[in-house]
Design a protein around this motif. Structure first.
Motif, short mmCIF file in Angstrom:
data_model
loop_
_atom_site.label_atom_id
_atom_site.label_comp_id
_atom_site.label_asym_id
_atom_site.label_seq_id
_atom_site.Cartn_x
_atom_site.Cartn_y
_atom_site.Cartn_z
N GLU A 47 -13.93 -21.50 -6.81
CA GLU A 47 -13.33 -22.22 -5.70
C GLU A 47 -13.18 -21.30 -4.48
O GLU A 47 -13.52 -21.67 -3.35
CB GLU A 47 -11.96 -22.73 -6.12
CG GLU A 47 -11.48 -23.94 -5.33
CD GLU A 47 -10.23 -24.52 -5.95
OE1 GLU A 47 -9.27 -24.73 -5.20
OE2 GLU A 47 -10.22 -24.71 -7.19
N GLU A 48 -12.69 -20.09 -4.75
CA GLU A 48 -12.55 -19.11 -3.67
C GLU A 48 -13.90 -18.81 -3.03
O GLU A 48 -14.03 -18.66 -1.82
CB GLU A 48 -11.92 -17.82 -4.20
CG GLU A 48 -10.43 -17.90 -4.41
CD GLU A 48 -9.88 -16.72 -5.20
OE1 GLU A 48 -8.68 -16.48 -5.09
OE2 GLU A 48 -10.65 -16.04 -5.93
N ASN A 51 -14.97 -21.65 -0.68
CA ASN A 51 -14.25 -21.54 0.59
C ASN A 51 -14.82 -20.43 1.46
O ASN A 51 -14.99 -20.60 2.67
CB ASN A 51 -12.77 -21.27 0.34
CG ASN A 51 -12.06 -22.50 -0.22
OD1 ASN A 51 -12.55 -23.61 -0.04
ND2 ASN A 51 -10.96 -22.27 -0.89
#
Lengths: 427, 208
Positions: A47-48, A51
């Motif tokens: 997820e990081e 982003n």
């Protein structure tokens, strides 16, 4: 006023582009503020990473064409996408070490509690305890046992044969105390004691290596020729030279060096007469054990935490018998002697100088009535086994032909008197 | 004779285990009492400032272990004692019987200058309890046989007679200390080494 340091990277002056060219992979200082959003640390989740990729795209569009920033950002974008791909693969494969949700980052194999080590952990030439190959910390996933320090590649984890040294040591509770109990290769059926690799004798040159601690033969993968002080040799021969031992034995010895496992008094009492340093250590420990009794019951000493403050190895003053291997090594080097005499200095300062209660709990020799306070732990003191009265050694032996303690005599005569005339005595 | 120096009286409490030595001291110094029994280890002391005959003195009261197993931690505190307090339990006859031993033991260990005249005080503790096993008369008889030792019947629990007993103890201790000081003063007039006749004038005192 604009900061010249910031200006340097924004304007593509020849000097700055040159310096950046040299350190290609470094983050341009103008982007330092974005560092966290760009997921530069290696442990980022998918997820990081997503982003970060989006953020990176925005930044690419914002930056000037052909600028240092854009160059760096594009390169970083590619790297991030690769990492995201890797991360996705890891999530799909439950056996992959990077997959945290599957719990693979922590495994128990043969009693080892293996933890996944961070990739960037700075290690200098670490070798796999299983396959003996180098562990390339930056690239390869590797594990380390939190109990015994056993480290291995992720790929080697499934085939570990060595039992965790911590488990072995705790279960056995003592050292192997026979000096190199060797039975010969035939006893091991010509196989390595650990991994069962054949160790044939028919060739001219044999790979079998003897471990001086366990007395067993190992292959070169399980016996790296590491040297260790062998407890049995110290206890029986006061031989503190390190001998070659197998990796398994090395871990076992290392884990228990600080444990008080050796009862020298039982194992080899003669050692105390032959080794002067050891005899001195024993005398100091006896004195310390006697002082400890005073300090344990003294209220001002416990308020000051005198015992806890100064003692890091409590077994040294808990009893006089038990020694750890490290104690014996330190005895030989003289370190233990200084340590113990420093302790004695601190303790006797409290008992004999600072504390009124401890002084009151001392003794006065009732034979010579000397004002000097005598303590049972003093070298010149004689302690009666029955009534615990403390007298000077020389007073006791000089004034007594039949070596009887004066207080014991008084107690005896008193009981005789009480038994003989119970009624008269009360008046 | 005025004592400029702060006077410290050292008092030792002796007696069999669980007669109430610690309780008596705690009642006197802290005015506290606990029903819980906790054996004293070796010895310990508390101090209390008291005024005796208009004199401020500090009483250092040494509470001791009655249990023999704790006496291995020595008895050096007997030395320099100014008064010894013997305690027994009026409901336990055995604690009364061993008073002789405690007194003898004290005299041997402390070895005071004049053993016959050394101040002792006897306390019969736990008078709040029934049934009584040692009568006041029996205790007084014992005291008479030992050169008239003062006797008090106390209760550490109720605080009965504790204050009075310790005041007597302080008085006797002070008297003992003074007599010891007098002993040193029996020497003839000391020769003072400081020359008081030296002229106070700032001039050169040299004769030449």
């Amino acid at each position: 006023m604009s900061d010249p340091g910031n200006d340097r990277n924004l304007t593509s002056s020849p000097v700055s582009s040159q310096s950046v060219e040299e350190s290609d992979s470094l983050l341009p200082s103008s982007l330092a503020a974005e560092e966290l959003k760009l997921a530069l640390n290696k442990e980022a989740t998918s997820e990081e990473l997503l982003n970060a990729i989006n953020r990176c795209k925005d930044l690419v569009l914002e930056s000037d064409q052909c600028s240092v920033e854009r160059k760096w950002l594009v390169r970083h974008l590619i790297e991030l996408r690769l990492r995201l791909q890797e991360c996705k693969e890891a999530m799909e494969d439950p056996k992959h070490p990077r997959n945290k949700t599957s719990g693979v980052s922590r495994r128990t194999v043969k009693g080892h509690h293996l933890n996944l080590q961070p990739l960037l952990r700075n290690t200098t030439s670490k070798y796999c305890d299983h396959c003996t190959g180098t562990i390339w910390g930056v690239v390869q996933a590797w594990f380390e046992c939190e109990d015994c320090g056993y480290s291995c590649h992720h790929k080697c984890m499934a085939s570990i044969v060595r039992e965790c040294a911590h488990v072995v040591v705790t279960e056995r509770g003592t050292y192997e105390l026979q000096i190199c109990p060797e039975n010969g290769l035939s006893y091991q059926k010509y196989m390595c004691a650990e991994c069962k690799t054949p160790l044939p004798l028919d060739r001219e040159w044999s790979e079998a290596r003897l471990c001086d601690y366990s007395g067993l033969y190992y292959c070169s993968a399980c016996h790296w020729g590491s040297l260790a002080v062998v407890p049995a040799r110290v206890v029986y021969n006061w031989d503190l030279t390190p001998y070659p031992v197998s990796q398994a034995s090395l871990q076992e010895i290392c884990l228990s060096t600080n444990r008080p496992l050796l009862n020298l008094e039982k194992l080899n009492p003669k050692l105390f007469t032959l080794v002067i340093e050891l005899n001195l250590v024993k005398r100091l420990r006896e004195e310390l054990v006697g002082m400890r009794k005073y300090l344990l019951v003294c209220r001002s000493a416990s308020e000051d935490h005198l015992l806890w403050k100064h003692v890091d190895t409590p077994h040294l003053i808990d009893s006089v018998e038990m020694y750890s291997l490290q104690d014996l090594v330190d005895t030989h080097s003289g370190e233990l002697l200084t340590k113990l005499s420093n302790l004695i200095e601190v303790f006797s300062k409290h008992i004999k100088k600072d504390c009124k209660i401890c002084q009151g709990r001392g003794h006065i020799c009732e034979i010579c009535h000397n004002e000097e306070i005598l303590y049972p732990f003093d070298a010149i003191a004689y302690v009666c086994d029955d009534c615990k009265t403390v007298l000077h050694k020389h007073c006791f032996s000089r004034n007594n032909v039949n070596l009887a303690c004066p207080k014991c005599l008084r107690i005896k005569s008193r009981t005789l008197l009480q038994e003989g005339e119970p009624i008269k005595n009360t008046l | 004779m005025a004592h400029r120096k702060k006077v410290l009286l050292k008092v030792i409490i002796l007696g069999d285990s669980s007669v109430g030595k610690t309780s008596l001291m705690n009642q006197y110094v802290n005015r506290k009492f606990s029903n819980q029994y906790k054996a004293t280890i070796g010895a310990d002391f508390l101090t209390k400032e008291v005024t005796v005959d208009d004199k401020n003195v500090t009483m250092q009261i040494w509470d001791t272990a009655g249990q023999e197993r704790f006496q291995s931690l020595g008895v050096a505190f007997y030395r320099g004692a100014d008064c010894c307090v013997l305690v027994f339990d009026v409901t336990a006859p055995n604690t009364f019987k061993s008073l002789d031993s405690w007194r003898d033991e004290f005299l041997i260990q402390a070895s005071p200058r004049e053993p016959e005249n050394f101040p002792f005080v006897l306390l019969g503790n736990k008078v709040d309890l029934e049934p009584r096993a040692v009568s006041a008369k029996r205790a007084q008889l014992w005291c008479q046989s030992k050169n008239n030792i003062p006797y008090f019947e106390t209760s550490a629990k109720e605080g009965l007679n504790v204050e009075q007993a310790f005041l007597q103890i302080a008085k006797n201790a002070l008297a003992q200390q003074n007599s010891a000081v007098d002993l040193y003063n029996e020497f003839p007039d000391q020769i003072k080494l400081t020359n008081t006749q030296k002229p106070s004038g700032g001039g050169d005192s040299c004769a030449c």
